[in-house]
Scaffold this motif. Structure first.
Motif, PDB file in Angstrom:
ATOM      1  N   ASP A 126      15.087   8.009   2.542  1.00  0.00           N
ATOM      2  CA  ASP A 126      15.175   9.143   1.622  1.00  0.00           C
ATOM      3  C   ASP A 126      14.334   8.784   0.400  1.00  0.00           C
ATOM      4  OD1 ASP A 126      15.849  11.060  -0.294  1.00  0.00           O
ATOM      5  OD2 ASP A 126      17.904  11.266   0.453  1.00  0.00           O
ATOM      6  N   THR A 127      13.190   9.419   0.273  1.00  0.00           N
ATOM      7  CA  THR A 127      12.275   9.053  -0.802  1.00  0.00           C
ATOM      8  C   THR A 127      12.884   9.301  -2.183  1.00  0.00           C
ATOM      9  OG1 THR A 127      11.223  11.243  -0.657  1.00  0.00           O
ATOM     10  CG2 THR A 127      10.208   9.440   0.587  1.00  0.00           C
ATOM     11  N   ARG A 128      13.838  10.230  -2.275  1.00  0.00           N
ATOM     12  CA  ARG A 128      14.474  10.493  -3.576  1.00  0.00           C
ATOM     13  C   ARG A 128      15.284   9.288  -4.031  1.00  0.00           C
ATOM     14  NH1 ARG A 128      17.552  15.720  -1.602  1.00  0.00           N
ATOM     15  NH2 ARG A 128      17.890  14.170   0.047  1.00  0.00           N
ATOM     16  N   VAL A 129      15.982   8.655  -3.099  1.00  0.00           N
ATOM     17  CA  VAL A 129      16.784   7.479  -3.430  1.00  0.00           C
ATOM     18  C   VAL A 129      15.879   6.324  -3.839  1.00  0.00           C
ATOM     19  CG1 VAL A 129      18.362   5.742  -2.492  1.00  0.00           C
ATOM     20  CG2 VAL A 129      18.675   8.157  -1.920  1.00  0.00           C
ATOM     21  N   ALA A 176       5.689  -1.672   3.085  1.00  0.00           N
ATOM     22  CA  ALA A 176       7.038  -2.157   2.833  1.00  0.00           C
ATOM     23  C   ALA A 176       8.040  -1.163   3.411  1.00  0.00           C
ATOM     24  CB  ALA A 176       7.272  -2.333   1.334  1.00  0.00           C
ATOM     25  N   LEU A 177       8.974  -1.647   4.208  1.00  0.00           N
ATOM     26  CA  LEU A 177      10.010  -0.801   4.810  1.00  0.00           C
ATOM     27  C   LEU A 177      11.330  -1.041   4.105  1.00  0.00           C
ATOM     28  CD1 LEU A 177      11.096   1.049   7.127  1.00  0.00           C
ATOM     29  CD2 LEU A 177      11.470  -1.056   8.434  1.00  0.00           C
ATOM     30  N   VAL A 178      11.959   0.035   3.607  1.00  0.00           N
ATOM     31  CA  VAL A 178      13.279  -0.065   2.969  1.00  0.00           C
ATOM     32  C   VAL A 178      14.212   0.960   3.586  1.00  0.00           C
ATOM     33  CG1 VAL A 178      12.240  -0.814   0.781  1.00  0.00           C
ATOM     34  CG2 VAL A 178      12.765   1.606   1.127  1.00  0.00           C
ATOM     35  N   SER A 179      15.512   0.745   3.399  1.00  0.00           N
ATOM     36  CA  SER A 179      16.503   1.752   3.765  1.00  0.00           C
ATOM     37  C   SER A 179      17.030   2.359   2.471  1.00  0.00           C
ATOM     38  CB  SER A 179      17.639   1.120   4.579  1.00  0.00           C
ATOM     39  OG  SER A 179      18.354   0.206   3.782  1.00  0.00           O
ATOM     40  N   ASP A 180      17.952   3.303   2.591  1.00  0.00           N
ATOM     41  CA  ASP A 180      18.521   3.893   1.375  1.00  0.00           C
ATOM     42  C   ASP A 180      19.221   2.837   0.532  1.00  0.00           C
ATOM     43  OD1 ASP A 180      17.575   6.337   2.068  1.00  0.00           O
ATOM     44  OD2 ASP A 180      19.497   7.181   2.689  1.00  0.00           O
ATOM     45  N   ALA A 181      19.835   1.876   1.194  1.00  0.00           N
ATOM     46  CA  ALA A 181      20.542   0.812   0.491  1.00  0.00           C
ATOM     47  C   ALA A 181      20.745  -0.361   1.438  1.00  0.00           C
ATOM     48  CB  ALA A 181      21.900   1.300  -0.017  1.00  0.00           C
ATOM     49  N   GLY A 182      20.614  -1.577   0.912  1.00  0.00           N
ATOM     50  CA  GLY A 182      20.881  -2.760   1.717  1.00  0.00           C
ATOM     51  C   GLY A 182      19.698  -3.198   2.561  1.00  0.00           C
ATOM     52  N   THR A 183      20.015  -3.894   3.645  1.00  0.00           N
ATOM     53  CA  THR A 183      18.993  -4.462   4.517  1.00  0.00           C
ATOM     54  C   THR A 183      18.567  -3.465   5.589  1.00  0.00           C
ATOM     55  OG1 THR A 183      19.873  -6.679   4.145  1.00  0.00           O
ATOM     56  CG2 THR A 183      18.462  -6.368   6.078  1.00  0.00           C
ATOM     57  N   PRO A 184      17.283  -3.163   5.708  1.00  0.00           N
ATOM     58  CA  PRO A 184      16.820  -2.218   6.731  1.00  0.00           C
ATOM     59  C   PRO A 184      17.190  -2.664   8.141  1.00  0.00           C
ATOM     60  CG  PRO A 184      15.099  -2.619   5.118  1.00  0.00           C
ATOM     61  CD  PRO A 184      16.176  -3.621   4.852  1.00  0.00           C
ATOM     62  N   LEU A 185      17.239  -1.689   9.039  1.00  0.00           N
ATOM     63  CA  LEU A 185      17.561  -1.844  10.459  1.00  0.00           C
ATOM     64  C   LEU A 185      19.057  -1.920  10.729  1.00  0.00           C
ATOM     65  CD1 LEU A 185      14.497  -2.635  10.393  1.00  0.00           C
ATOM     66  CD2 LEU A 185      14.962  -3.981  12.431  1.00  0.00           C
ATOM     67  N   VAL A 186      19.895  -2.067   9.694  1.00  0.00           N
ATOM     68  CA  VAL A 186      21.346  -2.071   9.886  1.00  0.00           C
ATOM     69  C   VAL A 186      21.830  -0.633   9.700  1.00  0.00           C
ATOM     70  CG1 VAL A 186      23.560  -3.019   9.123  1.00  0.00           C
ATOM     71  CG2 VAL A 186      21.492  -4.422   9.026  1.00  0.00           C
ATOM     72  N   SER A 187      22.056   0.065  10.826  1.00  0.00           N
ATOM     73  CA  SER A 187      22.449   1.477  10.821  1.00  0.00           C
ATOM     74  C   SER A 187      21.392   2.367  10.185  1.00  0.00           C
ATOM     75  CB  SER A 187      23.799   1.665  10.110  1.00  0.00           C
ATOM     76  OG  SER A 187      24.848   1.213  10.919  1.00  0.00           O
ATOM     77  N   PRO A 208       3.038   4.468  -3.703  1.00  0.00           N
ATOM     78  CA  PRO A 208       3.319   5.727  -2.991  1.00  0.00           C
ATOM     79  C   PRO A 208       4.457   5.560  -1.978  1.00  0.00           C
ATOM     80  CG  PRO A 208       0.969   5.259  -3.034  1.00  0.00           C
ATOM     81  CD  PRO A 208       1.645   4.028  -3.540  1.00  0.00           C
ATOM     82  N   LEU A 209       5.201   6.631  -1.796  1.00  0.00           N
ATOM     83  CA  LEU A 209       6.330   6.641  -0.862  1.00  0.00           C
ATOM     84  C   LEU A 209       5.987   7.464   0.379  1.00  0.00           C
ATOM     85  CD1 LEU A 209       9.172   7.201  -3.460  1.00  0.00           C
ATOM     86  CD2 LEU A 209       9.037   5.246  -1.911  1.00  0.00           C
ATOM     87  N   VAL A 210       6.473   6.998   1.536  1.00  0.00           N
ATOM     88  CA  VAL A 210       6.312   7.715   2.803  1.00  0.00           C
ATOM     89  C   VAL A 210       7.688   7.875   3.424  1.00  0.00           C
ATOM     90  CG1 VAL A 210       5.313   7.676   5.112  1.00  0.00           C
ATOM     91  CG2 VAL A 210       4.021   6.748   3.179  1.00  0.00           C
ATOM     92  N   ALA A 211       8.059   9.112   3.757  1.00  0.00           N
ATOM     93  CA  ALA A 211       9.374   9.366   4.357  1.00  0.00           C
ATOM     94  C   ALA A 211       9.380   8.980   5.831  1.00  0.00           C
ATOM     95  CB  ALA A 211       9.753  10.837   4.200  1.00  0.00           C
ATOM     96  N   TYR A 212      10.399   8.226   6.235  1.00  0.00           N
ATOM     97  CA  TYR A 212      10.544   7.831   7.642  1.00  0.00           C
ATOM     98  C   TYR A 212      12.034   7.806   7.945  1.00  0.00           C
ATOM     99  CZ  TYR A 212      10.295   5.024  11.924  1.00  0.00           C
ATOM    100  OH  TYR A 212      10.419   4.573  13.212  1.00  0.00           O
ATOM    101  N   HIS A 213      12.489   8.796   8.717  1.00  0.00           N
ATOM    102  CA  HIS A 213      13.919   8.915   9.013  1.00  0.00           C
ATOM    103  C   HIS A 213      14.087   9.418  10.441  1.00  0.00           C
ATOM    104  CE1 HIS A 213      13.044  13.133   8.190  1.00  0.00           C
ATOM    105  NE2 HIS A 213      12.603  12.769   6.978  1.00  0.00           N
ATOM    106  N   GLU A 214      15.339   9.563  10.868  1.00  0.00           N
ATOM    107  CA  GLU A 214      15.599   9.893  12.274  1.00  0.00           C
ATOM    108  C   GLU A 214      14.991  11.217  12.703  1.00  0.00           C
ATOM    109  OE1 GLU A 214      19.726  10.367  13.085  1.00  0.00           O
ATOM    110  OE2 GLU A 214      20.178  11.384  11.205  1.00  0.00           O
ATOM    111  N   ASP A 257       0.829  -1.204   0.000  1.00  0.00           N
ATOM    112  CA  ASP A 257       0.000   0.000   0.000  1.00  0.00           C
ATOM    113  C   ASP A 257       0.864   1.255   0.000  1.00  0.00           C
ATOM    114  OD1 ASP A 257      -2.600  -1.274   0.140  1.00  0.00           O
ATOM    115  OD2 ASP A 257      -2.017  -1.879   2.167  1.00  0.00           O
ATOM    116  N   ALA A 258       2.052   1.158   0.575  1.00  0.00           N
ATOM    117  CA  ALA A 258       3.007   2.271   0.567  1.00  0.00           C
ATOM    118  C   ALA A 258       4.386   1.705   0.873  1.00  0.00           C
ATOM    119  CB  ALA A 258       2.628   3.335   1.591  1.00  0.00           C
ATOM    120  N   VAL A 259       5.411   2.427   0.429  1.00  0.00           N
ATOM    121  CA  VAL A 259       6.795   2.065   0.723  1.00  0.00           C
ATOM    122  C   VAL A 259       7.346   3.099   1.695  1.00  0.00           C
ATOM    123  CG1 VAL A 259       9.133   1.760  -0.190  1.00  0.00           C
ATOM    124  CG2 VAL A 259       7.161   0.947  -1.501  1.00  0.00           C
TER     125      VAL A 259
END
Length: 303
Positions: free
Chosen positions: A60-63, A103-114, A76-82, A54-56
């Motif tokens: 950084d939504t730009r990445v 769906a939860l993603v990070s800027d790159a790689g596996t989420p929750l790692v840094s 659709p994208l939802v911004a979630y950052h520190e 339903d949303a990602v």
């Protein structure tokens, strides 16, 4: 089509020039690993999840927008950052409680790692919301398998402190871990970090992995001191960096005595014995009583 339901067109993705329709997702939080550089390093399951969600939720939504556009995904994208996590987390949890598939993603790689995803996952679990892992790329594992260092045990530290004194103290605390140490580091600090690692850990085997999976991927291997000397003589490297340091040698003390003596000697040049001992103890994590006793010995030799 029910209100809020996505059309088949928006639940699809393109790979290898073919358009594929994604199956509907079960409600819950789907933690999706994304490429660390090479956009080809993503699974069909990850693409299907990103397309059907339903949303990602992205750092950084730009990445993430670039990744989604590459595969023809219009979720659709939802911004979630520190900086906005405390405000956004209750809203995301409310959507999940109502039955959304996010769906939860990070800027790159596996989420929750840094990245800030841990609290969202922890609170989702506490609320009995289903959390699913869609595994894939990880800079930690990608660096570990090419470093040429032991892989049976490793410890991921993430980023060390930015200032040298705090950095050396933390390195000393990690020194006795019986496994390969894995760090992320900024290109502008990597030379200083290598110098501090050498000062505290001595000449352990190490590797510097840069721009993994990208066109300019490089892996440099050698003793810590060799890498520190080489990086100090070069312009700061560019790109993402992972530092890896081998485990302690069988006969390696927690802090090599010669390195400790060097640190104490330099401190005694501008400080009293008491202050020098306090400074070196803070830098290395060594017991102040031990450092003070050694500082007295070294100071007596100089007189």
């Amino acid at each position: 089509m029910q209100p809020g339901e996505k059309s088949p067109e928006t639940q699809s993705f393109t790979a290898f020039g073919l358009r594929a329709e994604a199956e509907p997702l079960q409600p819950g939080l789907h933690v999706v690993a994304t490429p660390i550089g090479n956009l080809g390093d993503i699974s069909f399951r990850a693409l299907a999840t990103l397309a059907a969600a339903d949303a990602v939720i992205a750092e950084d939504t730009r990445v993430t927008k670039t990744l989604l556009a590459h595969y023809g995904i219009s979720t659709p994208l939802v911004a979630y950052h520190e900086h906005n996590a405390a405000v956004m987390r209750p809203h995301l949890l409310a959507r999940l409680a109502e039955g959304a598939a996010l769906a939860l993603v990070s800027d790159a790689g596996t989420p929750l790692v840094s990245d800030p995803g841990f609290k969202l996952v922890a609170e989702a679990v506490a609320a009995n919301i289903a959390v699913t892992s869609i595994p894939g790329a990880s800079a930690v594992l990608a660096a570990l398998v090419v470093a040429g260092l032991p892989t049976d045990r490793f410890f991921f530290e993430g980023f060390l402190p930015a200032k040298s004194a705090a950095r050396r103290q933390r390195i000393a605390e990690l020194a006795s871990i019986p496994g390969t140490l894995v760090f992320f580091e900024s290109p502008r600090r990597v030379a200083e970090c290598l110098a501090d690692l050498t000062a505290v850990l001595g000449q352990r085997e190490a590797a510097l992995a840069r721009e993994l999976t990208k066109h300019y991927e490089t892996v440099r291997r050698g003793k810590l001191g060799e890498l520190a000397e080489a990086l100090a003589a070069e312009p700061a490297p560019k790109g993402e960096i992972v530092l890896l340091v081998g485990p302690p040698l069988d006969d390696e003390p927690l802090l090599l005595q010669s390195n400790l003596d060097d640190l104490i000697g330099k401190a005694l040049e501008t400080h009293s014995v008491k202050d020098a001992a306090a400074l070196v103890s803070a830098e290395t994590g060594q017991p102040r009583r031990k450092v003070y006793a050694r500082a007295l010995e070294l100071n007596a030799r100089e007189k």
